[in-house]
Scaffold this active site. Structure first.
Site, PDB file in Angstrom:
ATOM      1  N   ASP A  22       0.952  -1.284   0.026  1.00  0.00           N
ATOM      2  CA  ASP A  22      -0.017  -0.086  -0.052  1.00  0.00           C
ATOM      3  C   ASP A  22       0.895   1.248   0.162  1.00  0.00           C
ATOM      4  O   ASP A  22       2.066   1.367   0.401  1.00  0.00           O
ATOM      5  CB  ASP A  22      -0.921  -0.192   1.150  1.00  0.00           C
ATOM      6  CG  ASP A  22      -2.061   0.974   1.092  1.00  0.00           C
ATOM      7  OD1 ASP A  22      -2.577   1.024  -0.116  1.00  0.00           O
ATOM      8  OD2 ASP A  22      -2.500   1.419   2.071  1.00  0.00           O
ATOM      9  N   TRP A  27       2.859   7.966  -2.647  1.00  0.00           N
ATOM     10  CA  TRP A  27       4.056   8.182  -3.176  1.00  0.00           C
ATOM     11  C   TRP A  27       4.115   9.096  -4.270  1.00  0.00           C
ATOM     12  O   TRP A  27       4.969   9.940  -4.415  1.00  0.00           O
ATOM     13  CB  TRP A  27       4.837   6.722  -3.388  1.00  0.00           C
ATOM     14  CG  TRP A  27       6.091   6.823  -3.791  1.00  0.00           C
ATOM     15  CD1 TRP A  27       7.045   6.590  -2.860  1.00  0.00           C
ATOM     16  CD2 TRP A  27       6.714   6.796  -5.004  1.00  0.00           C
ATOM     17  NE1 TRP A  27       8.381   6.411  -3.735  1.00  0.00           N
ATOM     18  CE2 TRP A  27       8.085   6.541  -4.804  1.00  0.00           C
ATOM     19  CE3 TRP A  27       6.244   6.852  -6.332  1.00  0.00           C
ATOM     20  CZ2 TRP A  27       8.968   6.795  -6.096  1.00  0.00           C
ATOM     21  CZ3 TRP A  27       7.150   6.782  -7.528  1.00  0.00           C
ATOM     22  CH2 TRP A  27       8.686   6.936  -7.239  1.00  0.00           C
ATOM     23  N   ASN A  70     -11.106  -2.574  -5.222  1.00  0.00           N
ATOM     24  CA  ASN A  70     -10.138  -1.640  -5.860  1.00  0.00           C
ATOM     25  C   ASN A  70     -10.716  -1.328  -7.308  1.00  0.00           C
ATOM     26  O   ASN A  70     -10.436  -0.239  -8.078  1.00  0.00           O
ATOM     27  CB  ASN A  70      -8.481  -2.084  -6.171  1.00  0.00           C
ATOM     28  CG  ASN A  70      -7.908  -2.094  -4.871  1.00  0.00           C
ATOM     29  OD1 ASN A  70      -7.075  -2.874  -4.831  1.00  0.00           O
ATOM     30  ND2 ASN A  70      -8.290  -1.278  -3.865  1.00  0.00           N
ATOM     31  N   ARG A  73     -12.256   2.342  -8.187  1.00  0.00           N
ATOM     32  CA  ARG A  73     -11.195   3.539  -8.397  1.00  0.00           C
ATOM     33  C   ARG A  73     -11.483   4.087  -9.765  1.00  0.00           C
ATOM     34  O   ARG A  73     -12.075   3.331 -10.759  1.00  0.00           O
ATOM     35  CB  ARG A  73      -9.914   3.130  -8.219  1.00  0.00           C
ATOM     36  CG  ARG A  73      -9.384   2.720  -7.056  1.00  0.00           C
ATOM     37  CD  ARG A  73      -7.903   2.356  -6.661  1.00  0.00           C
ATOM     38  NE  ARG A  73      -7.728   1.950  -5.350  1.00  0.00           N
ATOM     39  CZ  ARG A  73      -6.501   1.906  -4.678  1.00  0.00           C
ATOM     40  NH1 ARG A  73      -5.448   2.394  -5.478  1.00  0.00           N
ATOM     41  NH2 ARG A  73      -6.504   1.728  -3.384  1.00  0.00           N
ATOM     42  N   ILE A 190      -6.467  -4.227   7.746  1.00  0.00           N
ATOM     43  CA  ILE A 190      -6.194  -5.902   6.846  1.00  0.00           C
ATOM     44  C   ILE A 190      -6.898  -5.536   5.507  1.00  0.00           C
ATOM     45  O   ILE A 190      -6.392  -6.412   4.588  1.00  0.00           O
ATOM     46  CB  ILE A 190      -6.807  -6.989   7.711  1.00  0.00           C
ATOM     47  CG1 ILE A 190      -5.983  -7.386   8.938  1.00  0.00           C
ATOM     48  CG2 ILE A 190      -7.061  -8.291   6.833  1.00  0.00           C
ATOM     49  CD1 ILE A 190      -4.568  -7.981   8.391  1.00  0.00           C
TER      50      ILE A 190
END
Ligand code: IPE
Ligand code: IPE
Ligand code: MG
Length: 235
Positions: A22, A27, A70, A73, A190
């Site tokens: 993750d 980043w 996911n 997204r 988790i």
């Protein structure tokens, strides 16, 4: 990648490490770049860690690459992740002999198009005789895995099951239980990963964002693991 070095003391054998990779988006954001840029560097970190897991002689390593949630997204990000995944699958096929691992994809593959699914299944088939396992969780969710296992057992006509039956019906049937689960990116949760299998896993959280997580960081996590006293409910 087949070189084996002793990992741990007898008290805490380390057979299987699992990673919640993750922090790619953050980043990239820190660098003023789109989230996809973070995923590209996330794949680089992933490759280096896979290689390191090979050197460490782990029996199994599991990487959470894309969850059942996911898909929420933006399409642009999902498409970028799928493209990276296709590139990685092609790379695996090309370099198959350099990989020490048996490849196993955890998750429901039926959502992927025929070509991608065939590629995943081919890689699994080509490596199936290897003993050490590299699990890549794609379209994986722990709850979905548990429900899938229930349905597999029902389809077999089972009316009652043992824990062993249940383990054998999970996507991870071939792997030992995870001893250590590492989550990068600073969140303490988790996120639907290995819900059944994590029962007695040691959890390790680090603020390091996944693209910055390297082999030396894995060694630090393993040192910490080696200091823990696992009791499994005993004294
Ligand atoms: C993990 O990084 C990779 C996937 C979930 C595909 P994120 O994309 O979740 O990065 P953050 O958590 O938003 O920083
Ligand atoms: C977990 O990360 C899923 C993967 C690493 C593939 P997420 O970024 O999806 O988790 P949440 O949304 O922060 O719980
Ligand atoms: Mg995240």
């Amino acid at each position: 990648m087949s070189e084996k070095t002793p990992l741990t003391s007898e008290a805490t054998p380390l057979r299987h490490v699992a990673f919640i990779m993750d922090g790619n988006g953050r980043w990239a954001k820190k660098r003023g770049m789109p989230r996809e840029y973070g995923h590209t560097f996330g794949v680089k970190a992933f490759r280096a860690i896979v290689e390191h897991c090979g050197k460490l002689g782990l029996e199994a390593a599991t990487f959470y690459a894309f969850s059942t949630e996911n898909w929420k997204r933006p399409p642009r990000e999902v498409n970028a992740i799928m493209k990276l995944m296709d590139t990685y699958l092609a790379e695996c096929e090309k370099k198959l002999d350099q990989y020490a691992f048996r490849l196993v994809f955890l998750g429901d593959k039926s959502v992927f198009d025929e070509k991608r699914r065939a590629k995943m299944e081919r890689l699994e088939e080509l490596t199936k005789d290897r003993s050490r396992i590299l699990n890549i969780a794609l379209n994986y969710g722990g709850r979905s895995e548990i429900v899938t296992a229930c349905n597999r057992l029902l389809a077999k006509g089972k009316e009652s099951v043992t824990e062993a039956d249940f383990n054998a019906a999970l996507y991870t049937a071939e792997s030992p239980e995870p001893d250590l689960i590492i989550r990068t990116g600073g969140d303490l949760r988790i996120s639907n990963f290995l819900l059944w299998q994590a029962a007695y896993a040691e959890l390790y959280f680090t603020d390091t964002l996944w693209p910055d997580f390297g082999p030396a960081d894995l060694d630090i996590a393993i040192d910490e693991f080696n200091k823990r006293k696992r009791r499994f409910g005993g004294v």
